[in-house]
Design an enzyme around this catalytic site. Structure first.
Site, PDB file in Angstrom:
ATOM      1  N   CYS A  82       1.899  -4.316   5.906  1.00  0.00           N
ATOM      2  CA  CYS A  82       2.892  -4.431   4.837  1.00  0.00           C
ATOM      3  C   CYS A  82       2.130  -4.835   3.588  1.00  0.00           C
ATOM      4  O   CYS A  82       1.524  -5.910   3.549  1.00  0.00           O
ATOM      5  CB  CYS A  82       3.961  -5.457   5.186  1.00  0.00           C
ATOM      6  SG  CYS A  82       5.141  -5.756   3.836  1.00  0.00           S
ATOM      7  N   CYS A 227       8.365  -2.081  -1.289  1.00  0.00           N
ATOM      8  CA  CYS A 227       7.556  -1.831  -0.089  1.00  0.00           C
ATOM      9  C   CYS A 227       6.171  -1.411  -0.556  1.00  0.00           C
ATOM     10  O   CYS A 227       6.017  -0.363  -1.192  1.00  0.00           O
ATOM     11  CB  CYS A 227       8.195  -0.748   0.770  1.00  0.00           C
ATOM     12  SG  CYS A 227       7.201  -0.293   2.217  1.00  0.00           S
TER      13      CYS A 227
END
Length: 287
Positions: A82, A227
């Site tokens: 991530c 994101c």
């Protein structure tokens, strides 16, 4: 702001990176060794009223690098990478483990996707060089799930459609279209993507080196404010369509990120990360 409950469970520090929120845990001392981590994550991210987070990052000892992480989505499932959590984890290490005046401003840490190099640019600005891409983006034919058969914008040509697929630490299907929740859900579970499916990132490419993007994230199962790996996926599509540009600004609902390409298969993600508060779970509280 400090929020501490009566019981002394592991301390969680909530941080934010471009609108993504994460709980960070210093597990280097071994405090998390005997904890049921998926259950702990679900309690932390979904069980504390008003204190939701998109995931949990546990920092652990590693003799070869500064630390390694164990990363979880808010549903307790593991994820390899991530980008926004990587920037938060780096800042957490600099500030909470090295101290307020870091002894050095470059670190390396290990993730499920590979090695990450991080540089502290300023108090809240972090640059992370993500693991090298295993493969370049490509067009794939996906057999969408029936939930999207009524989508007028994407229904033509039957159920099979071509989309851009790239793994930027986690897999992303990139779609040049306005965000569409039904379409995102149908692509996310396309059978060609395997049992874990993929994230779905919707993009709009402007004439300049600017991209608007939003990602439907697996594990969260909804659109998120930002994101990091989705930003890199969007920049990969943009680079393939507009060769010659190496730096892209990606505008997401939660904030702006910079993606810098380093050669063909490596990218760096630059953006802010911020501390919010500390909290400890009541160990007697169930899920």
């Amino acid at each position: 702001m400090k929020i501490l409950t009566r019981h002394r469970g592991p301390k969680l520090t909530r941080m934010t990176g471009a609108g993504n929120t994460f709980f960070l845990v210093d597990g280097i001392s071994g405090v998390m060794n005997s904890v049921d981590r998926p259950s702990f994550v679900r309690r932390a991210c979904r069980g504390l009223a008003g204190l939701h987070a998109d995931g949990v990052v546990i920092l652990e000892q590693d003799s070869k690098v500064d630390f390694r992480w164990d990363f979880y989505n808010d549903d307790g499932s593991s994820a390899e990478m991530c980008g926004n959590a990587a920037r938060c984890a780096a800042l957490f290490y600099f500030a909470e483990i090295q101290g307020s005046s870091p002894s050095h401003k470059k670190i390396d840490f290990q993730t499920g996707a590979g090695l990450v190099h991080a540089v502290l640019i300023s108090d809240n600005q972090v640059r992370v060089e993500l693991p090298r891409l295993k493969s370049l983006g490509r067009l794939v034919s996906l057999n969408r799930q029936a939930t999207d058969l009524g989508s007028a914008a994407h229904a033509r040509g039957g159920r099979s459609h071509e989309y851009y697929l790239i793994d930027t630490g986690v897999p992303h299907v990139v779609v040049e279209a306005e965000p569409d929740l039904a379409l995102a859900k149908s692509i996310r579970w396309a059978p060609e993507l395997g049992q874990t499916g993929a994230n779905v990132t919707f993009v709009h490419l402007s004439d300049a080196a600017v991209i608007q993007a939003v990602t439907f994230e697996r594990g969260v199962e909804d659109f998120t404010l930002a994101c990091g790996t989705g930003a890199v996926a969007a920049a990969a599509l943009a680079r393939d369509k507009k060769s010659g540009l190496s730096t892209w600004t990606v505008e997401m609902p939660g904030g702006e990120l910079q993606v810098e390409w380093i050669g063909e298969r490596s990218a760096a993600l630059v953006g802010e990360a911020h501390f919010e508060f500390d909290v400890q779970l009541d160990e007697s509280e169930g899920e």
